[in-house]
Design an enzyme around this catalytic site. Structure first.
Site, PDB file in Angstrom:
ATOM      1  N   SER A 135       5.469   1.520  -4.432  1.00  0.00           N
ATOM      2  CA  SER A 135       6.336   0.796  -3.510  1.00  0.00           C
ATOM      3  C   SER A 135       7.766   1.278  -3.732  1.00  0.00           C
ATOM      4  O   SER A 135       8.274   1.208  -4.849  1.00  0.00           O
ATOM      5  CB  SER A 135       6.209  -0.705  -3.806  1.00  0.00           C
ATOM      6  N   LYS A 161       4.615   3.495  -0.115  1.00  0.00           N
ATOM      7  CA  LYS A 161       4.955   2.302   0.684  1.00  0.00           C
ATOM      8  C   LYS A 161       6.460   2.161   0.713  1.00  0.00           C
ATOM      9  O   LYS A 161       7.104   2.111  -0.338  1.00  0.00           O
ATOM     10  CB  LYS A 161       4.289   1.079   0.053  1.00  0.00           C
ATOM     11  N   LEU A 162       7.015   2.109   1.922  1.00  0.00           N
ATOM     12  CA  LEU A 162       8.462   1.954   2.079  1.00  0.00           C
ATOM     13  C   LEU A 162       8.780   0.491   2.351  1.00  0.00           C
ATOM     14  O   LEU A 162       8.217  -0.119   3.272  1.00  0.00           O
ATOM     15  CB  LEU A 162       8.977   2.803   3.250  1.00  0.00           C
ATOM     16  N   LYS A 163       9.695  -0.071   1.569  1.00  0.00           N
ATOM     17  CA  LYS A 163      10.201  -1.398   1.873  1.00  0.00           C
ATOM     18  C   LYS A 163      11.126  -1.260   3.076  1.00  0.00           C
ATOM     19  O   LYS A 163      11.968  -0.345   3.103  1.00  0.00           O
ATOM     20  CB  LYS A 163      10.964  -1.943   0.659  1.00  0.00           C
ATOM     21  N   ASP A 189       6.449  -2.203   4.252  1.00  0.00           N
ATOM     22  CA  ASP A 189       6.368  -3.623   3.885  1.00  0.00           C
ATOM     23  C   ASP A 189       7.688  -4.308   4.211  1.00  0.00           C
ATOM     24  O   ASP A 189       8.733  -3.957   3.659  1.00  0.00           O
ATOM     25  CB  ASP A 189       6.069  -3.750   2.388  1.00  0.00           C
ATOM     26  N   ASN A 191       8.181  -7.797   4.040  1.00  0.00           N
ATOM     27  CA  ASN A 191       8.394  -9.081   3.345  1.00  0.00           C
ATOM     28  C   ASN A 191       9.014 -10.129   4.276  1.00  0.00           C
ATOM     29  O   ASN A 191      10.031 -10.750   3.932  1.00  0.00           O
ATOM     30  CB  ASN A 191       9.237  -8.904   2.076  1.00  0.00           C
ATOM     31  N   GLU A 214       3.026  -4.230   6.546  1.00  0.00           N
ATOM     32  CA  GLU A 214       2.708  -5.390   5.716  1.00  0.00           C
ATOM     33  C   GLU A 214       3.679  -6.530   5.992  1.00  0.00           C
ATOM     34  O   GLU A 214       4.907  -6.335   5.959  1.00  0.00           O
ATOM     35  CB  GLU A 214       2.792  -4.931   4.246  1.00  0.00           C
ATOM     36  N   ASP A 239       0.279 -10.159   3.455  1.00  0.00           N
ATOM     37  CA  ASP A 239       0.478 -10.358   2.021  1.00  0.00           C
ATOM     38  C   ASP A 239       0.788 -11.844   1.810  1.00  0.00           C
ATOM     39  O   ASP A 239      -0.118 -12.651   1.552  1.00  0.00           O
ATOM     40  CB  ASP A 239       1.611  -9.430   1.543  1.00  0.00           C
ATOM     41  N   LYS A 263      -3.295 -10.206  -4.017  1.00  0.00           N
ATOM     42  CA  LYS A 263      -2.550 -10.440  -5.252  1.00  0.00           C
ATOM     43  C   LYS A 263      -3.104 -11.706  -5.896  1.00  0.00           C
ATOM     44  O   LYS A 263      -2.950 -12.798  -5.335  1.00  0.00           O
ATOM     45  CB  LYS A 263      -1.066 -10.656  -4.952  1.00  0.00           C
ATOM     46  N   GLY A 291       1.069  -5.627  -5.898  1.00  0.00           N
ATOM     47  CA  GLY A 291       1.703  -5.578  -7.217  1.00  0.00           C
ATOM     48  C   GLY A 291       2.895  -6.502  -7.246  1.00  0.00           C
ATOM     49  O   GLY A 291       3.547  -6.718  -6.219  1.00  0.00           O
TER      50      GLY A 291
HETATM   51  C1  NPQ Z   1       5.232  -7.052  -2.242  1.00  0.00           C
HETATM   52  N1  NPQ Z   1       5.700  -6.074  -4.484  1.00  0.00           N
HETATM   53  O1  NPQ Z   1       4.266  -6.378  -2.047  1.00  0.00           O
HETATM   54  C2  NPQ Z   1       5.895  -7.194  -3.609  1.00  0.00           C
HETATM   55  C3  NPQ Z   1       7.238  -7.707  -3.517  1.00  0.00           C
HETATM   56  C4  NPQ Z   1       8.020  -7.889  -4.750  1.00  0.00           C
HETATM   57  C5  NPQ Z   1       5.549  -3.882  -5.447  1.00  0.00           C
HETATM   58  O2  NPQ Z   1       6.448  -4.253  -3.346  1.00  0.00           O
HETATM   59  C6  NPQ Z   1      10.051  -9.194  -9.129  1.00  0.00           C
HETATM   60  C7  NPQ Z   1       8.837  -9.822  -9.076  1.00  0.00           C
HETATM   61  C8  NPQ Z   1      10.450  -8.392  -8.091  1.00  0.00           C
HETATM   62  C9  NPQ Z   1       8.025  -9.656  -7.978  1.00  0.00           C
HETATM   63  C10 NPQ Z   1      10.045  -7.401  -5.930  1.00  0.00           C
HETATM   64  C11 NPQ Z   1       5.951  -4.739  -4.318  1.00  0.00           C
HETATM   65  C12 NPQ Z   1       9.645  -8.226  -6.982  1.00  0.00           C
HETATM   66  C13 NPQ Z   1       8.415  -8.858  -6.918  1.00  0.00           C
HETATM   67  C14 NPQ Z   1       9.204  -7.258  -4.835  1.00  0.00           C
HETATM   68  C15 NPQ Z   1       7.620  -8.670  -5.805  1.00  0.00           C
HETATM   69  O3  NPQ Z   1       5.664  -7.712  -1.311  1.00  0.00           O
HETATM   70 MG    MG Z   2       4.215  -7.220   0.204  1.00  0.00          MG
END
Ligand code: NPQ
Ligand code: MG
Length: 368
Positions: A135, A161-163, A189, A191, A214, A239, A263, A291
């Protein structure tokens, strides 16, 4: 096994680089670890909540509070506690899935260590290694992003995976696709950073052949995701919205998603995570392991889960050095784009005492 008590431990680990998502920028990982002490063995659990309620409503201090006040005491007075009995015992207390997941994980680890059974085998794993994705956070510029992605591809990651967020979406996706070619497994992703009013904008991602987008919309907006899925060709993956096997079945039936991120922390534990895997598999819906910047403890368990047959896309099960210079366990190291599934009893890993001590902020013993 009889449980004699649980140690709660707050830790802090600095990140190798700041990690920016649509909900904020993180420079260190605060986390809560649990050590369940039983009559025959002890087991480790990791709570994936962040320091603040930004990804979901849960947060480290809130999890510690509900664990000490309600969840751990609910396991008292049982001569034979097995992991399958944990979720039913905690069911009267609403929500708090990340806290519940951590407690179930610790009891499950202790139980499996007693039996000499690896978590992967217990869950139904069919692989001895899993392909890994990474990610990639929101960056200040596209050249900086391309350099980061190039580094991860050099390291062997099988999927990027690009945020994304409004203002950082079409351009970075286009640039990564153009630079690294059409064979790159690429996904995005958000969020929850968009609304259904952005549907036509998100359709501009369609030409770039993403594996999935995502969680573009609000956690509670299943109908919005169903409408969006009809308006774009990129497959929609959920997610944050998928909090249980029941929620997964509803989302699939509504057409709100065609892929699911699993998750265990988000859904209340590894046993519910397996049920989501089973529901999705029965519907022909591919799943992949999410993750939460886990330490080696949570990472070990996620890799075991990702070895189940329905996990047909690479997960966010990155190597330890994606996030941490020094993990609290022996590090997970990428080999040919894969991580090995642990083979020892339970999680198959334990904390390195000096590294654990170094990361510890506080500890507390809850006696049963
Ligand atoms: C997701 N994870 O899929 C999360 C979001 C995320 C790897 O993109 C601290 C604890 C910082 C949990 C940052 C990835 C975080 C976190 C991002 C979860 O949406
Ligand atoms: Mg996510």
């Amino acid at each position: 096994m009889k449980l004699t008590g649980v140690e709660l431990r707050e830790i802090r680990l600095p990140l190798v680089a700041p990690f920016r998502t649509s909900f904020g920028t993180l420079t260190e990982r605060s986390a809560l670890l649990l050590r369940a002490v039983g009559t025959e063995a002890e087991g480790w659990g990791e709570c994936v909540a962040m320091a603040g309620p930004l990804y979901s409503s849960e947060y480290v201090a809130g999890c510690a509070d509900v664990l000490r006040r309600f969840l751990i005491p609910a396991l008292a007075g049982r001569d034979h506690l097995d992991a399958a009995a944990v979720a039913p015992a905690l069911a009267p207390f609403l929500g708090h899935r990340m806290a519940k997941a951590a407690l179930e994980m610790a009891v499950l680890d202790a139980e499996l260590r007693t039996q000499g059974v690896p978590l992967a085998g217990e869950l139904g794993a069919v692989r001895d290694r899993v392909p890994c994705g990474v990610s990639v956070g929101i960056m200040d510029s596209v050249p900086q992003l391309l350099e980061a992605v190039a580094g991860y591809l050099d390291a062997g990651y099988a999927r990027i995976k690009l945020k994304i967020e409004p203002g950082w979406d079409i351009e970075p996706v286009r640039a990564v696709r153009e630079r690294f070619g059409e064979d790159l497994l690429l996904q995005a992703d958000a969020n929850t950073a968009y609304t259904l009013a952005d549907a036509r904008h998100l359709a501009r991602l369609d030409p770039y052949g993403l594996l999935l987008i995502e969680q573009p919309l609000d956690e509670e907006d299943l109908l919005g995701h169903a409408a969006l899925a009809k308006a774009i060709t990129t497959p929609v993956c959920l997610d944050e919205s998928i909090t249980s096997a029941r929620a997964a079945a509803a989302a699939i039936t509504l057409g709100a998603c065609s892929v699911v991120n699993i998750k265990p922390g988000r859904v209340g534990g590894y046993l519910e995570a397996r049920r989501i895997h089973d529901v999705c598999r029965a519907h022909g819906v591919p799943v992949w392991a999410g993750g939460m910047l886990e330490t080696g403890l949570g990472r070990a368990a996620n890799v075991a889960l990702a070895a189940l047959p329905g996990f047909t896309l690479p997960g966010d099960t990155s190597a330890s050095d994606r996030y941490y210079r020094t993990d609290i366990t022996d590090p997970f190291v990428l080999e040919d784009g894969h991580l090995p599934v642990p083979t020892g009893p339970g999680l198959g890993v334990v904390p390195v005492p000096a590294a654990l001590e170094e990361a510890t902020v506080s500890t507390e013993w809850i006696s049963l």
